[in-house]
Design a protein around this motif. Structure first.
Motif, PDB file in Angstrom:
ATOM      1  N   VAL A 210       6.139   3.684   0.779  1.00 45.97           N
ATOM      2  CA  VAL A 210       7.145   5.252   0.956  1.00 45.97           C
ATOM      3  C   VAL A 210       7.932   5.224   1.848  1.00 45.97           C
ATOM      4  O   VAL A 210       7.209   4.725   3.126  1.00 45.97           O
ATOM      5  CB  VAL A 210       5.928   6.185   1.166  1.00 45.97           C
ATOM      6  CG1 VAL A 210       6.326   7.473   0.899  1.00 45.97           C
ATOM      7  CG2 VAL A 210       4.844   6.211  -0.215  1.00 45.97           C
ATOM      8  N   SER A 211       9.062   4.876   1.927  1.00 43.61           N
ATOM      9  CA  SER A 211       9.978   5.286   2.823  1.00 43.61           C
ATOM     10  C   SER A 211      11.667   6.257   3.065  1.00 43.61           C
ATOM     11  O   SER A 211      11.028   7.040   1.723  1.00 43.61           O
ATOM     12  CB  SER A 211      10.614   4.328   3.346  1.00 43.61           C
ATOM     13  OG  SER A 211      10.638   3.540   2.406  1.00 43.61           O
ATOM     14  N   ASP A 212      12.062   6.622   4.155  1.00 43.97           N
ATOM     15  CA  ASP A 212      12.784   6.774   3.602  1.00 43.97           C
ATOM     16  C   ASP A 212      14.382   6.342   3.540  1.00 43.97           C
ATOM     17  O   ASP A 212      15.016   5.685   3.993  1.00 43.97           O
ATOM     18  CB  ASP A 212      13.400   7.783   5.022  1.00 43.97           C
ATOM     19  CG  ASP A 212      14.436   8.600   5.314  1.00 43.97           C
ATOM     20  OD1 ASP A 212      15.347   8.764   3.967  1.00 43.97           O
ATOM     21  OD2 ASP A 212      14.935   9.248   6.476  1.00 43.97           O
ATOM     22  N   LYS A 213      14.837   6.699   2.123  1.00 45.46           N
ATOM     23  CA  LYS A 213      16.761   5.777   1.756  1.00 45.46           C
ATOM     24  C   LYS A 213      17.265   6.353   1.513  1.00 45.46           C
ATOM     25  O   LYS A 213      18.079   6.700   0.358  1.00 45.46           O
ATOM     26  CB  LYS A 213      15.563   4.994   0.702  1.00 45.46           C
ATOM     27  CG  LYS A 213      14.330   3.844   0.712  1.00 45.46           C
ATOM     28  CD  LYS A 213      15.274   2.623   1.601  1.00 45.46           C
ATOM     29  CE  LYS A 213      14.549   1.292   2.042  1.00 45.46           C
ATOM     30  NZ  LYS A 213      14.047   0.491   0.727  1.00 45.46           N
TER      31      LYS A 213
ATOM     32  N   THR B 124       6.300  11.543   3.805  1.00 44.03           N
ATOM     33  CA  THR B 124       5.211  11.647   4.318  1.00 44.03           C
ATOM     34  C   THR B 124       5.837   9.691   5.435  1.00 44.03           C
ATOM     35  O   THR B 124       5.634   9.028   4.875  1.00 44.03           O
ATOM     36  CB  THR B 124       4.965  11.765   3.357  1.00 44.03           C
ATOM     37  OG1 THR B 124       3.912  13.048   3.244  1.00 44.03           O
ATOM     38  CG2 THR B 124       2.971  11.866   4.651  1.00 44.03           C
ATOM     39  N   ASP B 125       4.939   9.930   7.033  1.00 40.79           N
ATOM     40  CA  ASP B 125       5.089   8.866   7.600  1.00 40.79           C
ATOM     41  C   ASP B 125       3.790   8.363   6.880  1.00 40.79           C
ATOM     42  O   ASP B 125       2.411   9.111   7.137  1.00 40.79           O
ATOM     43  CB  ASP B 125       4.645   8.970   8.518  1.00 40.79           C
ATOM     44  CG  ASP B 125       4.727   7.687   9.252  1.00 40.79           C
ATOM     45  OD1 ASP B 125       3.989   6.742   9.121  1.00 40.79           O
ATOM     46  OD2 ASP B 125       4.236   7.703  10.195  1.00 40.79           O
ATOM     47  N   VAL B 126       3.136   7.277   5.563  1.00 44.38           N
ATOM     48  CA  VAL B 126       1.994   7.140   5.080  1.00 44.38           C
ATOM     49  C   VAL B 126       1.495   5.850   5.712  1.00 44.38           C
ATOM     50  O   VAL B 126      -0.567   6.031   5.413  1.00 44.38           O
ATOM     51  CB  VAL B 126       2.618   6.705   3.598  1.00 44.38           C
ATOM     52  CG1 VAL B 126       3.028   8.001   2.942  1.00 44.38           C
ATOM     53  CG2 VAL B 126       3.147   5.428   3.892  1.00 44.38           C
ATOM     54  N   GLU B 127       1.526   5.828   6.918  1.00 46.07           N
ATOM     55  CA  GLU B 127       0.891   5.356   8.285  1.00 46.07           C
ATOM     56  C   GLU B 127      -0.553   6.404   8.236  1.00 46.07           C
ATOM     57  O   GLU B 127      -1.271   5.141   8.864  1.00 46.07           O
ATOM     58  CB  GLU B 127       1.526   4.350   9.164  1.00 46.07           C
ATOM     59  CG  GLU B 127       2.423   3.781   8.194  1.00 46.07           C
ATOM     60  CD  GLU B 127       2.484   2.324   7.814  1.00 46.07           C
ATOM     61  OE1 GLU B 127       1.040   2.249   8.320  1.00 46.07           O
ATOM     62  OE2 GLU B 127       2.768   1.351   7.281  1.00 46.07           O
ATOM     63  N   GLN B 128      -0.274   7.537   8.685  1.00 46.49           N
ATOM     64  CA  GLN B 128      -0.796   7.464   9.161  1.00 46.49           C
ATOM     65  C   GLN B 128      -2.280   8.324   7.775  1.00 46.49           C
ATOM     66  O   GLN B 128      -3.717   8.222   8.672  1.00 46.49           O
ATOM     67  CB  GLN B 128      -0.517   9.866   9.134  1.00 46.49           C
ATOM     68  CG  GLN B 128      -0.649  10.011   7.884  1.00 46.49           C
ATOM     69  CD  GLN B 128      -0.327  11.654   7.956  1.00 46.49           C
ATOM     70  OE1 GLN B 128      -1.019  12.390   8.043  1.00 46.49           O
ATOM     71  NE2 GLN B 128       1.141  11.560   7.761  1.00 46.49           N
TER      72      GLN B 128
ATOM     73  N   SER C 237      -3.922   5.270   7.072  1.00 46.88           N
ATOM     74  CA  SER C 237      -4.960   3.953   7.107  1.00 46.88           C
ATOM     75  C   SER C 237      -5.482   3.572   5.556  1.00 46.88           C
ATOM     76  O   SER C 237      -6.565   2.504   6.095  1.00 46.88           O
ATOM     77  CB  SER C 237      -6.338   4.546   8.254  1.00 46.88           C
ATOM     78  OG  SER C 237      -5.660   4.587   9.428  1.00 46.88           O
ATOM     79  N   HIS C 238      -4.292   3.542   4.448  1.00 52.11           N
ATOM     80  CA  HIS C 238      -4.259   2.660   3.316  1.00 52.11           C
ATOM     81  C   HIS C 238      -3.996   1.408   3.021  1.00 52.11           C
ATOM     82  O   HIS C 238      -3.088   1.125   3.751  1.00 52.11           O
ATOM     83  CB  HIS C 238      -4.269   4.180   2.373  1.00 52.11           C
ATOM     84  CG  HIS C 238      -4.707   3.715   1.446  1.00 52.11           C
ATOM     85  ND1 HIS C 238      -4.708   2.569  -0.014  1.00 52.11           N
ATOM     86  CD2 HIS C 238      -6.046   4.778   0.256  1.00 52.11           C
ATOM     87  CE1 HIS C 238      -5.403   2.545  -0.875  1.00 52.11           C
ATOM     88  NE2 HIS C 238      -5.793   3.886  -0.822  1.00 52.11           N
ATOM     89  N   ALA C 239      -4.785   0.843   3.005  1.00 51.88           N
ATOM     90  CA  ALA C 239      -3.684  -0.913   2.827  1.00 51.88           C
ATOM     91  C   ALA C 239      -2.923  -0.684   2.171  1.00 51.88           C
ATOM     92  O   ALA C 239      -2.347  -1.528   2.141  1.00 51.88           O
ATOM     93  CB  ALA C 239      -4.975  -1.905   2.819  1.00 51.88           C
ATOM     94  N   ALA C 240      -3.021   0.580   0.959  1.00 51.66           N
ATOM     95  CA  ALA C 240      -2.190  -0.224  -0.348  1.00 51.66           C
ATOM     96  C   ALA C 240      -1.099   1.067   0.321  1.00 51.66           C
ATOM     97  O   ALA C 240       0.232   0.777  -1.076  1.00 51.66           O
ATOM     98  CB  ALA C 240      -2.725   0.542  -1.644  1.00 51.66           C
ATOM     99  N   LEU C 241      -1.133   1.632   0.786  1.00 53.30           N
ATOM    100  CA  LEU C 241       0.111   2.081   1.537  1.00 53.30           C
ATOM    101  C   LEU C 241       0.496   2.111   2.366  1.00 53.30           C
ATOM    102  O   LEU C 241       0.425   1.888   3.869  1.00 53.30           O
ATOM    103  CB  LEU C 241      -0.685   3.964   1.255  1.00 53.30           C
ATOM    104  CG  LEU C 241      -0.769   4.496   0.028  1.00 53.30           C
ATOM    105  CD1 LEU C 241      -1.390   6.210   0.037  1.00 53.30           C
ATOM    106  CD2 LEU C 241       0.290   4.750  -0.813  1.00 53.30           C
ATOM    107  N   ARG C 242       1.625   1.772   2.925  1.00 54.17           N
ATOM    108  CA  ARG C 242       3.206   1.326   4.383  1.00 54.17           C
ATOM    109  C   ARG C 242       4.493   2.168   3.727  1.00 54.17           C
ATOM    110  O   ARG C 242       4.868   2.778   2.547  1.00 54.17           O
ATOM    111  CB  ARG C 242       2.808   0.101   3.744  1.00 54.17           C
ATOM    112  CG  ARG C 242       1.786  -0.515   3.773  1.00 54.17           C
ATOM    113  CD  ARG C 242       0.671  -0.865   4.875  1.00 54.17           C
ATOM    114  NE  ARG C 242       0.025  -1.687   4.943  1.00 54.17           N
ATOM    115  CZ  ARG C 242      -0.607  -2.318   5.817  1.00 54.17           C
ATOM    116  NH1 ARG C 242      -0.337  -2.188   7.232  1.00 54.17           N
ATOM    117  NH2 ARG C 242      -2.231  -2.582   5.274  1.00 54.17           N
ATOM    118  N   SER C 243       4.389   1.819   5.275  1.00 57.49           N
ATOM    119  CA  SER C 243       6.141   2.968   5.520  1.00 57.49           C
ATOM    120  C   SER C 243       6.781   2.179   5.635  1.00 57.49           C
ATOM    121  O   SER C 243       7.960   1.768   5.195  1.00 57.49           O
ATOM    122  CB  SER C 243       6.132   3.463   6.881  1.00 57.49           C
ATOM    123  OG  SER C 243       5.371   2.755   8.488  1.00 57.49           O
ATOM    124  N   ALA C 244       6.088   0.255   5.869  1.00 59.01           N
ATOM    125  CA  ALA C 244       7.349  -1.060   5.313  1.00 59.01           C
ATOM    126  C   ALA C 244       7.135  -1.857   4.856  1.00 59.01           C
ATOM    127  O   ALA C 244       5.348  -2.047   5.288  1.00 59.01           O
ATOM    128  CB  ALA C 244       8.025  -0.609   6.543  1.00 59.01           C
TER     129      ALA C 244
END
Length: 199
Positions: free
Chosen positions: A158-161, A184-188, A190-197
């Motif tokens: 999930v990222s800003d494009k 939203t910065d999904v790194e907050q 701490s879910h293995a399947a949700l990344r910001s990059a």
């Protein structure tokens, strides 16, 4: 570990907005390297008037696998990442993206999964305005550092494009001018399947 990250889930259908005071939701969906279907679920949590909101779940859905070919039909952008940009009218209010879903096969039987850990990506829709909440992409986990945790399930970025997505959105909605970006910065989570990059 896989079972703790994903739970079986039934699909939810998106419903059209009918409220008089509406705004626009802008987002994109895509897959990276391999075409895979998926969805994220969102719902309205509050109205500006304070009136109760209907219990309705909507979907950010990527139908990334075509009927006749294993790729998205008529994408807005294509290459290593292939996807589409969406502009959706919604009643004004507070919302959250709270779950994801995807299908697969286990022991020869089709099934579906959702997140085993709840999360909340809040965003606001204001009357007569547009809100951009990012690009929702799915990527394969095999051959990445996430393979040990996720197996072959894949993961989401999930990222800003906005530079790419908003140009496409404006080409189709001439009324779009200033757009509020609420990615939203999904790194907050701490879910293995949700990344910001990608890892």
């Amino acid at each position: 570990m896989f079972a703790s990250l994903f739970l079986a889930s039934a699909p939810q259908a998106q419903q059209p907005a009918t409220a008089a005071d509406e705004g626009l939701l802008v987002y994109s969906v895509s897959t990276i390297r391999i075409a895979m279907n998926f969805s994220f679920q969102y719902r309205q949590t509050a109205s500006f008037s304070g009136e109760p909101v209907p219990e309705r779940v909507r979907s950010i859905e990527c139908r990334c696998v075509g009927i006749f070919r294993a790729q998205m039909a008529n994408p807005d952008f294509a290459g290593r990442e292939t996807g589409k940009v969406f502009v959706v009218r919604l009643p004004a209010g507070q919302y959250e993206v709270f779950d994801f879903g995807f299908g697969g096969t286990v022991a020869g039987m089709g099934t579906s999964w959702s997140s085993g850990t709840r999360f909340s990506m809040p965003f606001t829709i204001r009357p007569g305005q547009a809100t951009y909440i990012g690009n929702f992409a799915r990527a394969p986990s095999l051959g990445t550092p996430l393979e040990g945790q996720l197996g072959a399930a894949g993961f989401f970025v999930v990222s800003d494009k906005s530079e790419r997505d908003l140009a496409i959105a404006r080409s189709r909605e001439s009324t779009l001018s200033d757009i509020d970006e609420q990615v939203t910065d999904v790194e907050q989570f701490s879910h293995a399947a949700l990344r910001s990059a990608e890892p």
